[in-house]
Scaffold this motif. Structure first.
Motif, PDB file in Angstrom:
ATOM      1  N   SER A  32       0.812  -1.217   0.000  1.00 20.99           N
ATOM      2  CA  SER A  32       0.000   0.000   0.000  1.00 20.99           C
ATOM      3  C   SER A  32       0.846   1.268   0.000  1.00 20.99           C
ATOM      4  O   SER A  32       0.381   2.324  -0.413  1.00 20.99           O
ATOM      5  CB  SER A  32      -0.961   0.015   1.182  1.00 20.99           C
ATOM      6  OG  SER A  32      -0.259   0.130   2.401  1.00 20.99           O
ATOM      7  N   MET A  33       2.106   1.175   0.452  1.00 24.75           N
ATOM      8  CA  MET A  33       2.983   2.357   0.460  1.00 24.75           C
ATOM      9  C   MET A  33       4.088   2.260  -0.600  1.00 24.75           C
ATOM     10  O   MET A  33       5.082   2.965  -0.532  1.00 24.75           O
ATOM     11  CB  MET A  33       3.591   2.557   1.848  1.00 24.75           C
ATOM     12  CG  MET A  33       2.620   3.087   2.872  1.00 24.75           C
ATOM     13  SD  MET A  33       1.926   4.703   2.447  1.00 24.75           S
ATOM     14  CE  MET A  33       3.348   5.768   2.701  1.00 24.75           C
ATOM     15  N   VAL A  59       3.690  10.581   7.218  1.00 22.49           N
ATOM     16  CA  VAL A  59       3.349   9.161   7.256  1.00 22.49           C
ATOM     17  C   VAL A  59       3.262   8.781   8.725  1.00 22.49           C
ATOM     18  O   VAL A  59       4.199   9.036   9.488  1.00 22.49           O
ATOM     19  CB  VAL A  59       4.400   8.305   6.517  1.00 22.49           C
ATOM     20  CG1 VAL A  59       4.095   6.820   6.673  1.00 22.49           C
ATOM     21  CG2 VAL A  59       4.463   8.696   5.045  1.00 22.49           C
ATOM     22  N   VAL A  70      -1.334   0.160  10.788  1.00 20.86           N
ATOM     23  CA  VAL A  70      -1.184   0.596   9.404  1.00 20.86           C
ATOM     24  C   VAL A  70      -0.234   1.780   9.358  1.00 20.86           C
ATOM     25  O   VAL A  70      -0.236   2.627  10.251  1.00 20.86           O
ATOM     26  CB  VAL A  70      -2.555   0.998   8.802  1.00 20.86           C
ATOM     27  CG1 VAL A  70      -2.426   1.462   7.366  1.00 20.86           C
ATOM     28  CG2 VAL A  70      -3.543  -0.142   8.914  1.00 20.86           C
ATOM     29  N   HIS A  72       0.357   4.757   6.872  1.00 22.10           N
ATOM     30  CA  HIS A  72      -0.119   5.484   5.696  1.00 22.10           C
ATOM     31  C   HIS A  72       0.134   6.982   5.869  1.00 22.10           C
ATOM     32  O   HIS A  72       0.477   7.452   6.943  1.00 22.10           O
ATOM     33  CB  HIS A  72      -1.608   5.240   5.470  1.00 22.10           C
ATOM     34  CG  HIS A  72      -1.908   3.960   4.765  1.00 22.10           C
ATOM     35  ND1 HIS A  72      -3.175   3.478   4.622  1.00 22.10           N
ATOM     36  CD2 HIS A  72      -1.102   3.051   4.153  1.00 22.10           C
ATOM     37  CE1 HIS A  72      -3.145   2.326   3.965  1.00 22.10           C
ATOM     38  NE2 HIS A  72      -1.887   2.058   3.669  1.00 22.10           N
ATOM     39  N   ARG A  73      -0.113   7.694   4.793  1.00 22.08           N
ATOM     40  CA  ARG A  73       0.139   9.136   4.746  1.00 22.08           C
ATOM     41  C   ARG A  73      -1.136   9.915   5.054  1.00 22.08           C
ATOM     42  O   ARG A  73      -2.226   9.546   4.603  1.00 22.08           O
ATOM     43  CB  ARG A  73       0.640   9.491   3.334  1.00 22.08           C
ATOM     44  CG  ARG A  73       1.210  10.870   3.198  1.00 22.08           C
ATOM     45  CD  ARG A  73       1.793  11.101   1.813  1.00 22.08           C
ATOM     46  NE  ARG A  73       2.831  10.144   1.451  1.00 22.08           N
ATOM     47  CZ  ARG A  73       4.101  10.199   1.851  1.00 22.08           C
ATOM     48  NH1 ARG A  73       4.489  11.187   2.636  1.00 22.08           N
ATOM     49  NH2 ARG A  73       4.976   9.291   1.458  1.00 22.08           N
ATOM     50  N   MET A  84      -6.444   9.222   5.749  1.00 22.17           N
ATOM     51  CA  MET A  84      -5.192   8.594   5.339  1.00 22.17           C
ATOM     52  C   MET A  84      -5.314   7.979   3.962  1.00 22.17           C
ATOM     53  O   MET A  84      -6.402   7.623   3.515  1.00 22.17           O
ATOM     54  CB  MET A  84      -4.817   7.472   6.321  1.00 22.17           C
ATOM     55  CG  MET A  84      -4.867   7.839   7.767  1.00 22.17           C
ATOM     56  SD  MET A  84      -3.620   9.053   8.173  1.00 22.17           S
ATOM     57  CE  MET A  84      -3.932   9.248   9.904  1.00 22.17           C
ATOM     58  N   GLY A  86      -2.637   5.315   1.339  1.00 18.10           N
ATOM     59  CA  GLY A  86      -1.356   4.715   1.004  1.00 18.10           C
ATOM     60  C   GLY A  86      -0.823   5.342  -0.276  1.00 18.10           C
ATOM     61  O   GLY A  86      -1.605   5.809  -1.112  1.00 18.10           O
ATOM     62  N   ASP A  87       0.478   5.343  -0.455  1.00 19.17           N
ATOM     63  CA  ASP A  87       1.053   5.927  -1.670  1.00 19.17           C
ATOM     64  C   ASP A  87       0.688   5.134  -2.919  1.00 19.17           C
ATOM     65  O   ASP A  87       0.746   5.657  -4.024  1.00 19.17           O
ATOM     66  CB  ASP A  87       2.581   6.012  -1.551  1.00 19.17           C
ATOM     67  CG  ASP A  87       3.031   7.133  -0.619  1.00 19.17           C
ATOM     68  OD1 ASP A  87       2.184   7.934  -0.176  1.00 19.17           O
ATOM     69  OD2 ASP A  87       4.250   7.204  -0.344  1.00 19.17           O
ATOM     70  N   GLN A  89      -2.314   3.798  -3.386  1.00 17.81           N
ATOM     71  CA  GLN A  89      -3.770   3.731  -3.341  1.00 17.81           C
ATOM     72  C   GLN A  89      -4.355   5.069  -3.774  1.00 17.81           C
ATOM     73  O   GLN A  89      -3.639   6.075  -3.822  1.00 17.81           O
ATOM     74  CB  GLN A  89      -4.248   3.426  -1.919  1.00 17.81           C
ATOM     75  CG  GLN A  89      -3.752   2.111  -1.368  1.00 17.81           C
ATOM     76  CD  GLN A  89      -4.159   1.929   0.090  1.00 17.81           C
ATOM     77  OE1 GLN A  89      -4.260   2.868   0.852  1.00 17.81           O
ATOM     78  NE2 GLN A  89      -4.379   0.676   0.468  1.00 17.81           N
ATOM     79  N   THR A  92      -9.249   7.100   0.122  1.00 19.79           N
ATOM     80  CA  THR A  92      -8.832   7.546   1.453  1.00 19.79           C
ATOM     81  C   THR A  92      -9.587   6.768   2.527  1.00 19.79           C
ATOM     82  O   THR A  92     -10.654   6.217   2.288  1.00 19.79           O
ATOM     83  CB  THR A  92      -9.081   9.056   1.637  1.00 19.79           C
ATOM     84  OG1 THR A  92     -10.466   9.327   1.482  1.00 19.79           O
ATOM     85  CG2 THR A  92      -8.280   9.861   0.634  1.00 19.79           C
TER      86      THR A  92
END
Length: 150
Positions: A32-33, A59, A70, A72-73, A84, A86-87, A89, A92
């Motif tokens: 996901s990232m 992140v 998790v 995520h950003r 949030m 993922g890079d 994805q 949100t």
């Protein structure tokens, strides 16, 4: 036959370690990232920071309501909470409460070399990709098409 004494394993929740001021080194799983983290190759350095210091683009390590951790950003912060993504994805997740967030990414270890997330090139590329969030589905389709051509 040798007798091995039974001992109860001692486990400490990651949240407790972060609350005690430790910096955690974890190996993120999943894609996901991607490409920031590739499973089996990269490690994340996580530190607890005051929630007031978190901002869009950071992140963070958070715990979902069902228990999974998790990384995520943060793509958006509103009065309702933190959102949030993922890079790798485009959908949100959120809103998450401040209590669900336990730490912030402060560095990455890749192939034995580390870099800080405050490095200007990292910040620039992270924010560029975050700002392209609405275009990610198109980017993913183009990438898949180009892979088929090879």
């Amino acid at each position: 036959m040798t007798h091995i004494p039974e001992k109860t394993p001692y486990t400490v929740p990651l949240e407790t370690l972060l609350e005690q001021g430790n910096i955690l080194k974890i190996k993120p799983q999943g894609y996901s990232m991607y490409p920031l983290f590739i499973p089996g190759r990269d490690e994340a350095l996580i530190e607890q920071v005051p929630i007031t210091q978190l901002k869009r683009g950071d992140v963070v390590l958070y715990r979902r309501r069902h228990g999974i951790l998790v990384l995520h950003r943060i793509c958006r912060i509103t009065p309702a909470g933190y959102y949030m993504v993922g890079d790798n994805q485009y959908e949100t997740e959120g809103p998450l409460s401040a209590e669900q967030i336990h730490g912030k990414l402060i560095g990455v270890i890749r192939n034995g070399h580390s870099f800080s997330v405050v490095h200007p090139l990292y910040r620039f590329l992270s924010m560029l990709w975050l700002n392209l969030l609405p275009l990610r589905p198109l980017c993913f389709r183009i990438s898949a098409f180009l892979k088929k051509l090879r």
